[in-house]
Design a protein around this motif. Structure first.
Motif, PDB file in Angstrom:
ATOM      1  N   UNK A   1       0.837  -1.197   0.000  1.00 55.81           N
ATOM      2  CA  UNK A   1       0.000   0.000   0.000  1.00 55.81           C
ATOM      3  C   UNK A   1       0.874   1.250   0.000  1.00 55.81           C
ATOM      4  N   UNK A   2       0.238   2.357  -0.311  1.00 57.62           N
ATOM      5  CA  UNK A   2       0.956   3.625  -0.353  1.00 57.62           C
ATOM      6  C   UNK A   2       0.272   4.571  -1.313  1.00 57.62           C
ATOM      7  N   UNK A   3       0.622   5.836  -1.206  1.00 57.56           N
ATOM      8  CA  UNK A   3       0.045   6.827  -2.104  1.00 57.56           C
ATOM      9  C   UNK A   3       0.352   6.473  -3.559  1.00 57.56           C
ATOM     10  N   UNK A   4      -0.501   6.966  -4.444  1.00 54.68           N
ATOM     11  CA  UNK A   4      -0.242   6.804  -5.873  1.00 54.68           C
ATOM     12  C   UNK A   4       1.077   7.486  -6.220  1.00 54.68           C
ATOM     13  N   UNK A   5       1.832   6.857  -7.111  1.00 57.53           N
ATOM     14  CA  UNK A   5       3.128   7.366  -7.579  1.00 57.53           C
ATOM     15  C   UNK A   5       4.205   7.331  -6.492  1.00 57.53           C
ATOM     16  N   UNK A   6       4.160   6.289  -5.669  1.00 53.82           N
ATOM     17  CA  UNK A   6       5.258   6.093  -4.718  1.00 53.82           C
ATOM     18  C   UNK A   6       6.025   4.806  -5.016  1.00 53.82           C
TER      19      UNK A   6
ATOM     20  N   UNK B   1       4.862   1.800   0.806  1.00 47.83           N
ATOM     21  CA  UNK B   1       5.843   2.643   0.140  1.00 47.83           C
ATOM     22  C   UNK B   1       5.755   4.064   0.697  1.00 47.83           C
ATOM     23  N   UNK B   2       6.823   4.793   0.524  1.00 52.97           N
ATOM     24  CA  UNK B   2       6.914   6.119   1.134  1.00 52.97           C
ATOM     25  C   UNK B   2       7.316   7.171   0.109  1.00 52.97           C
ATOM     26  N   UNK B   3       7.156   8.417   0.512  1.00 52.76           N
ATOM     27  CA  UNK B   3       7.661   9.514  -0.309  1.00 52.76           C
ATOM     28  C   UNK B   3       9.160   9.691  -0.059  1.00 52.76           C
ATOM     29  N   UNK B   4       9.857  10.227  -1.043  1.00 48.27           N
ATOM     30  CA  UNK B   4      11.281  10.494  -0.895  1.00 48.27           C
ATOM     31  C   UNK B   4      11.508  11.752  -0.068  1.00 48.27           C
ATOM     32  N   UNK B   5      12.619  11.801   0.633  1.00 48.05           N
ATOM     33  CA  UNK B   5      13.020  13.022   1.315  1.00 48.05           C
ATOM     34  C   UNK B   5      13.504  14.026   0.272  1.00 48.05           C
ATOM     35  N   UNK B   6      13.589  15.318   0.621  1.00 41.30           N
ATOM     36  CA  UNK B   6      14.123  16.287  -0.338  1.00 41.30           C
ATOM     37  C   UNK B   6      15.523  15.920  -0.836  1.00 41.30           C
ATOM     38  N   UNK B   7      16.358  15.396   0.044  1.00 37.21           N
ATOM     39  CA  UNK B   7      17.708  14.998  -0.351  1.00 37.21           C
ATOM     40  C   UNK B   7      17.651  13.846  -1.353  1.00 37.21           C
ATOM     41  N   UNK B   8      16.790  12.859  -1.091  1.00 36.14           N
ATOM     42  CA  UNK B   8      16.641  11.726  -2.005  1.00 36.14           C
ATOM     43  C   UNK B   8      16.060  12.162  -3.344  1.00 36.14           C
ATOM     44  N   UNK B   9      15.091  13.077  -3.293  1.00 34.82           N
ATOM     45  CA  UNK B   9      14.474  13.575  -4.527  1.00 34.82           C
ATOM     46  C   UNK B   9      15.498  14.259  -5.417  1.00 34.82           C
TER      47      UNK B   9
ATOM     48  N   UNK C   1       7.058  18.777  -6.208  1.00 35.95           N
ATOM     49  CA  UNK C   1       6.601  17.402  -6.382  1.00 35.95           C
ATOM     50  C   UNK C   1       6.410  16.653  -5.069  1.00 35.95           C
ATOM     51  N   UNK C   2       6.890  17.210  -3.971  1.00 37.87           N
ATOM     52  CA  UNK C   2       6.556  16.678  -2.653  1.00 37.87           C
ATOM     53  C   UNK C   2       7.076  15.281  -2.348  1.00 37.87           C
ATOM     54  N   UNK C   3       8.116  14.841  -3.020  1.00 39.94           N
ATOM     55  CA  UNK C   3       8.695  13.545  -2.708  1.00 39.94           C
ATOM     56  C   UNK C   3       8.040  12.366  -3.399  1.00 39.94           C
ATOM     57  N   UNK C   4       7.105  12.628  -4.309  1.00 43.03           N
ATOM     58  CA  UNK C   4       6.455  11.541  -5.045  1.00 43.03           C
ATOM     59  C   UNK C   4       7.345  11.145  -6.228  1.00 43.03           C
TER      60      UNK C   4
END
Length: 306
Positions: free
Chosen positions: A38-43, A220-228, A255-258
């Motif tokens: 599970x997780x938000x769309x586009x993660x 699944x999770x969103x990316x951090x700003x550093x990861x993005x 894009x908020x980490x997506x």
């Protein structure tokens, strides 16, 4: 390529996700019966699952519920056709199965084996194309995968909540039967609408056949700003050019980490041949329209959740 909009299948194309990938692979190889992604769309849910399966060369049938997102109902025949097509894709690429397939499926009414260029393919009799027959085939696929390859067989449902629209039959009983009796079959359910996914499967409903059965969930999770920012740099490095650092930071902020939206921006920038403020504004406008259409579909379908 990181900026490919299609779900990833190769490990080198999957950004990060090391921990989630290792966990999912372990669960599959240990024949964990029921796995929920599970997780938000586009993660990156679909990419995570497909990369896991392909990296370990695990046989699977993939059912994409997103195809039915705009439909109000799914007929048993449509469901069977989707299974038939995906199963035949599997068989085509599973040379070790060819000599044994007919033997394992013999005795099942409503299905025939047709050979094309020496490859055996399954074909349903429309009068028999029921979820019960499909359940029997999945059991046989599990037995075949174990005997021929020593591997589990995986049945994947992407955007699984959409399959609540199947009319005239409930799949929960099928899933419970496979859980209890098909020891080499792993069920994976992917969903971006967690509440509706749980309702479809009845995971929190004491009257549901699946309720008492243990499950494992990976979110699944969103990316951090550093990861993005790292993702964008790697993606543009693959393209052979690099936008200004300030515009990359603006993309990260918007894009908020997506990871799916980061990929979308990178893909569109590739098409435009550049990424500056003017191009990024155009890409954002396109993304907002696409997201709005997706939200309309979700809202339009709310009444069809049982």
């Amino acid at each position: 390529m990181l900026f490919d909009l299609n779900p990833k299948r190769r490990r080198e194309d999957l950004f990060d996700f090391d921990e989630e990938l290792a966990k999912l692979l372990r669960l599959i190889q240990e024949r964990e019966r029921l796995i929920v992604i599970s997780g938000f769309k586009r993660t990156g849910k679909t990419s995570l699952v497909l990369t896991s399966l392909h990296s370990a060369d695990i046989p699977y049938v993939y059912m994409n519920g997103e195809i039915f997102a705009t439909k109000k109902s799914i007929s048993k025949r449509e469901f069977a056709k989707m299974f038939e097509d995906s199963a035949n894709d599997l068989i085509l690429n599973r040379g070790k199965w060819h000599d044994k397939l007919e033997e394992f499926l013999s005795g099942l009414s409503g299905i025939s084996i047709e050979k094309r260029n020496g490859v055996p393919f399954i074909k349903f009799d429309p009068k028999w194309s029921t979820p019960i027959l499909i359940c029997c085939i999945v059991e046989k696929f599990g037995e075949l995968a174990e005997e021929v390859e020593g591997k589990p067989f995986v049945w994947v449902f992407d955007e699984a909540q959409e399959f609540r629209k199947l009319r005239g039959y409930s799949l929960k009983g099928i899933f419970a039967h496979l859980y209890d009796h098909a020891r080499n079959v792993v069920l994976i359910f992917i969903g971006s609408q967690k509440g509706f996914l749980y309702r479809f499967l009845g995971l929190n409903n004491p009257s549901s056949p699946l309720f008492p059965r243990p499950r494992v969930e990976i979110e699944t999770r969103k990316l951090t700003p550093k990861e993005s920012l790292e993702f964008l740099r790697k993606g543009f490095d693959q393209l052979g050019w690099m936008p200004d650092e300030e515009i990359l930071k603006e993309v990260v902020e918007k894009t908020g980490g997506f990871i799916g939206w980061l990929t979308y921006v990178g893909c569109k920038a590739k098409q435009y041949g550049r990424l500056d403020k003017e191009v990024f504004k155009k890409i954002l406008d396109e993304a907002v329209k696409q997201a709005s259409r997706e939200l309309e579909i979700i809202l339009d379908n709310l009444a069809y959740y049982d």
